[in-house]
Design an enzyme around this catalytic site. Structure first.
Site, PDB file in Angstrom:
ATOM      1  N   HIS A 152       0.874  -1.186   0.000  1.00  0.00           N
ATOM      2  CA  HIS A 152       0.000   0.000   0.000  1.00  0.00           C
ATOM      3  C   HIS A 152       0.909   1.232   0.000  1.00  0.00           C
ATOM      4  O   HIS A 152       1.666   1.432  -0.950  1.00  0.00           O
ATOM      5  CB  HIS A 152      -0.909  -0.107   1.233  1.00  0.00           C
TER       6      HIS A 152
ATOM      7  N   HIS B 105      -2.263  -1.962  -9.943  1.00  0.00           N
ATOM      8  CA  HIS B 105      -3.220  -1.334  -9.040  1.00  0.00           C
ATOM      9  C   HIS B 105      -4.502  -2.152  -9.056  1.00  0.00           C
ATOM     10  O   HIS B 105      -4.888  -2.689 -10.088  1.00  0.00           O
ATOM     11  CB  HIS B 105      -3.519   0.103  -9.497  1.00  0.00           C
TER      12      HIS B 105
ATOM     13  N   ASP C 223       3.074   5.546  -6.930  1.00  0.00           N
ATOM     14  CA  ASP C 223       4.308   5.405  -6.171  1.00  0.00           C
ATOM     15  C   ASP C 223       5.544   5.204  -7.030  1.00  0.00           C
ATOM     16  O   ASP C 223       6.667   5.210  -6.511  1.00  0.00           O
ATOM     17  CB  ASP C 223       4.186   4.223  -5.194  1.00  0.00           C
TER      18      ASP C 223
HETATM   19  N1  ACO Z   1       4.819  -6.960 -10.407  1.00  0.00           N
HETATM   20  C1  ACO Z   1       4.706  -8.181 -10.977  1.00  0.00           C
HETATM   21  N2  ACO Z   1       3.536  -8.839 -11.094  1.00  0.00           N
HETATM   22  C2  ACO Z   1       2.449  -8.245 -10.595  1.00  0.00           C
HETATM   23  C3  ACO Z   1       2.494  -6.963  -9.992  1.00  0.00           C
HETATM   24  C4  ACO Z   1       3.739  -6.326  -9.915  1.00  0.00           C
HETATM   25  N3  ACO Z   1       3.856  -5.125  -9.371  1.00  0.00           N
HETATM   26  N4  ACO Z   1       1.252  -6.609  -9.593  1.00  0.00           N
HETATM   27  C5  ACO Z   1       0.450  -7.632  -9.922  1.00  0.00           C
HETATM   28  N5  ACO Z   1       1.167  -8.612 -10.536  1.00  0.00           N
HETATM   29  C6  ACO Z   1       0.664  -9.846 -11.109  1.00  0.00           C
HETATM   30  C7  ACO Z   1       0.247 -10.832 -10.037  1.00  0.00           C
HETATM   31  O1  ACO Z   1       1.313 -11.672  -9.675  1.00  0.00           O
HETATM   32  C8  ACO Z   1      -0.871 -11.566 -10.727  1.00  0.00           C
HETATM   33  O2  ACO Z   1      -0.281 -12.458 -11.656  1.00  0.00           O
HETATM   34  P1  ACO Z   1      -0.974 -13.905 -11.940  1.00  0.00           P
HETATM   35  O3  ACO Z   1      -2.311 -13.572 -12.526  1.00  0.00           O
HETATM   36  O4  ACO Z   1      -0.041 -14.590 -12.854  1.00  0.00           O
HETATM   37  O5  ACO Z   1      -1.090 -14.562 -10.592  1.00  0.00           O
HETATM   38  C9  ACO Z   1      -1.558 -10.489 -11.554  1.00  0.00           C
HETATM   39  O6  ACO Z   1      -0.537  -9.510 -11.813  1.00  0.00           O
HETATM   40  C10 ACO Z   1      -2.732  -9.836 -10.847  1.00  0.00           C
HETATM   41  O7  ACO Z   1      -2.262  -9.299  -9.614  1.00  0.00           O
HETATM   42  P2  ACO Z   1      -3.076  -9.259  -8.271  1.00  0.00           P
HETATM   43  O8  ACO Z   1      -2.109  -9.490  -7.152  1.00  0.00           O
HETATM   44  O9  ACO Z   1      -4.271 -10.160  -8.368  1.00  0.00           O
HETATM   45  O10 ACO Z   1      -3.585  -7.770  -8.265  1.00  0.00           O
HETATM   46  P3  ACO Z   1      -4.166  -7.015  -7.028  1.00  0.00           P
HETATM   47  O11 ACO Z   1      -5.206  -6.111  -7.565  1.00  0.00           O
HETATM   48  O12 ACO Z   1      -4.547  -7.963  -5.952  1.00  0.00           O
HETATM   49  O13 ACO Z   1      -2.899  -6.204  -6.489  1.00  0.00           O
HETATM   50  C11 ACO Z   1      -1.358  -4.501  -6.073  1.00  0.00           C
HETATM   51  C12 ACO Z   1      -2.719  -4.853  -6.659  1.00  0.00           C
HETATM   52  C13 ACO Z   1      -1.306  -4.948  -4.598  1.00  0.00           C
HETATM   53  C14 ACO Z   1      -1.176  -2.989  -6.099  1.00  0.00           C
HETATM   54  C15 ACO Z   1      -0.257  -5.220  -6.880  1.00  0.00           C
HETATM   55  O14 ACO Z   1      -0.317  -4.810  -8.222  1.00  0.00           O
HETATM   56  C16 ACO Z   1       1.125  -4.989  -6.305  1.00  0.00           C
HETATM   57  O15 ACO Z   1       1.518  -5.690  -5.389  1.00  0.00           O
HETATM   58  N6  ACO Z   1       1.896  -3.989  -6.848  1.00  0.00           N
HETATM   59  C17 ACO Z   1       3.195  -3.675  -6.328  1.00  0.00           C
HETATM   60  C18 ACO Z   1       3.071  -2.872  -5.038  1.00  0.00           C
HETATM   61  C19 ACO Z   1       2.622  -1.453  -5.301  1.00  0.00           C
HETATM   62  O16 ACO Z   1       3.151  -0.768  -6.185  1.00  0.00           O
HETATM   63  N7  ACO Z   1       1.658  -0.995  -4.489  1.00  0.00           N
HETATM   64  C20 ACO Z   1       1.163   0.372  -4.559  1.00  0.00           C
HETATM   65  C21 ACO Z   1      -0.254   0.399  -4.985  1.00  0.00           C
HETATM   66  S1  ACO Z   1      -0.811   2.051  -5.104  1.00  0.00           S
HETATM   67  C22 ACO Z   1      -1.080   2.500  -3.503  1.00  0.00           C
HETATM   68  O17 ACO Z   1      -1.404   1.736  -2.643  1.00  0.00           O
HETATM   69  C23 ACO Z   1      -0.874   3.887  -3.190  1.00  0.00           C
END
Ligand code: ACO
Length: 422
Positions: free
Chosen positions: A262, A301, A357
């Site tokens: 987050h 996201h 971010d």
């Molecule tokens: N890098 C690599 N792979 C990713 C990333 C990433 N940053 N984000 C998602 N994926 C992949 C997942 O592994 C998943 O792959 P799969 O379908 O093969 O299993 C797919 O994309 C879908 O991802 P989910 O985890 O289901 O997406 P969710 O909506 O639950 O997660 C989140 C969103 C938590 C923001 C995620 O994208 C993440 O962890 N990003 C990196 C952390 C980040 O930048 N957070 C800031 C968010 S903005 C904020 O809070 C202000």
């Protein structure tokens, strides 16, 4: 014609037709089919837990509006304090309203001396600023014996004013403590962002905040002020639904924000870019992400699936800051990483784009903030959003104490056996 949805329970043949408004239907309709029926929705992917008129977000189109105003217009034309008023009150202030709000916030920036001398001084010398910030917010509530009375609107607004005014002071205090520097008192002649930077960096008398940098800080505050039902805001709503005081509820929301998925992501982005170190290492890093060995932090996201409008504004802001501070050596790595990821099938097929971010950390670094302060910088403006949601929740007659149901998957009843027989 009104839109409806009809749900048929194939087990009993019963059916129920319910109105669909703005793509939402009341799940209580399911109880008409079977009072024990529950929807299984881990992480609330398809659950709207409240009605809200604060922030509108369309993840497909990359739209973000506060009280109807596009984020792009607010970032360009408004100030953080004006946006804070808008989020908390629903309308932009007129001249008199703004003058009063500005005066009131400016004149509530001081914190009790015991907060600094006894509370913050008790932390270990290398305590994480976000841990200090969270604890200090909760502790702040103990200085106000009227903090608990959340149903008296005037009283609640007084607590909100205190929190909005004091979070920059607390944030700067955590930094000064970590750096072993003397605490700088708030300055009532300065704007919100300028005062914050002054409390952060003043040493002696010759420090002046560059107005371009203060404006960049203010824009970052605007962009982070609210983002509807994210993890931190949900934490705020859940805690506030128990009628906890605003200080405790804000501390809970800030705890959620601390997490690396987050608000902690900006810190994780800079650590990731530092680890990559050079553009030549990017292909190997991308391959490791694709093998599942880590995430590309600052990408992806839950809601934005095309682009994050805040990321676009921040990228522009970054260049303005770098003109004053000189470029951040990690910028080249970030730009190349973004380009490579956007053209890679793995990220494209999962609709992963830079989020707010990805670039914010680079600006924070250029402004002189240590990485450990990044999430605190996010928490300062988000305090406004959290409190706007708390106020809205407390006025919402449909809300009750948050209490989701569960799907029990543990063992059935069994008899206790004595430890010697196990
Ligand atoms: N890098 C690599 N792979 C990713 C990333 C990433 N940053 N984000 C998602 N994926 C992949 C997942 O592994 C998943 O792959 P799969 O379908 O093969 O299993 C797919 O994309 C879908 O991802 P989910 O985890 O289901 O997406 P969710 O909506 O639950 O997660 C989140 C969103 C938590 C923001 C995620 O994208 C993440 O962890 N990003 C990196 C952390 C980040 O930048 N957070 C800031 C968010 S903005 C904020 O809070 C202000």
């Amino acid at each position: 014609m009104a839109e409806t949805i009809t749900i048929i329970d194939d087990r009993t043949g019963k059916k129920v037709t319910v109105p669909v408004t703005d793509g939402v239907f009341a799940s209580t309709a399911l109880r008409e089919l079977d009072p024990n029926l529950r929807m299984y929705d881990p992480a609330f992917l398809s659950t709207a837990a409240c009605q809200s008129s604060i922030t509108y977000l369309d993840g497909e189109k990359g739209i973000l509006r506060y009280r109807g105003y596009p984020i792009e217009q607010l970032a360009e034309k408004s100030t953080f304090l004006e946006v804070a008023y808008l989020l908390l009150n629903g309308e932009l202030p007129d001249n008199d309203q703004f003058a009063k709000w500005d005066y009131d916030v400016t004149h509530h920036t001081m914190i009790h001396e015991n907060m600094r001398k006894r509370f913050v001084d008790g932390f270990h010398y290398d305590a994480h600023p976000m841990g200090m910030f969270i604890s200090a917010i909760a502790a702040l509530g103990t200085f106000y014996d009227d903090a608990q009375d959340v149903f008296d609107t005037d009283n609640l607004n007084k607590q909100i004013l205190r929190l909005v005014a004091k979070v920059p002071t607390i944030a700067a205090m955590t930094y000064r403590f970590s750096s072993g520097l003397p605490f700088v008192l708030p300055n009532n002649s300065m704007s919100y962002a300028t005062n914050f930077l002054n409390m952060m960096y003043r040493i002696g008398d010759d420090y002046e905040v560059d107005p371009v940098l203060a404006r960049a800080m203010d824009v970052l505050f605007i962009l982070h002020a609210d983002h509807e039902q994210n993890c931190g805001t949900t934490a705020m709503r859940v805690v506030a639904s128990a009628n906890s005081d605003p200080y405790s509820a804000t501390a809970a929301a800030a705890s959620a924000l601390y997490g690396p998925l987050h608000g902690g992501a900006n810190e994780a982005v800079v650590r990731m870019l530092t680890e990559i170190g050079d553009v030549k290492n990017i292909p190997a890093f991308i391959e490791s992400v694709k093998r599942g060995e880590g995430k590309l932090m600052g990408f992806g996201h839950r809601v934005y699936k095309n682009f994050d409008p805040r990321a676009t504004i921040i990228k522009k802001s970054a260049y303005e800051v770098f003109e004053i501070t000189g470029t951040n050596p990690l910028l080249d790595v970030a730009l190349k990483l973004e380009e490579v990821a956007l053209n890679d099938e793995y990220f494209a097929s999962r609709r992963l784009y830079p989020n707010v971010d990805f670039y914010s950390g680079l600006i924070y670094q250029a402004l002189g903030f240590p990485v450990s302060m990044f999430t605190v910088l996010f928490a300062i403006p988000r305090t406004v959003g959290w409190l706007a949601h708390m106020s809205e929740l407390l006025r919402d007659d449909e809300q009750k104490i948050s209490r989701p149901r569960q799907w029990y998957t543990g063992v059935d009843e069994r008899n206790y056996t004595d430890i010697k027989k196990r």
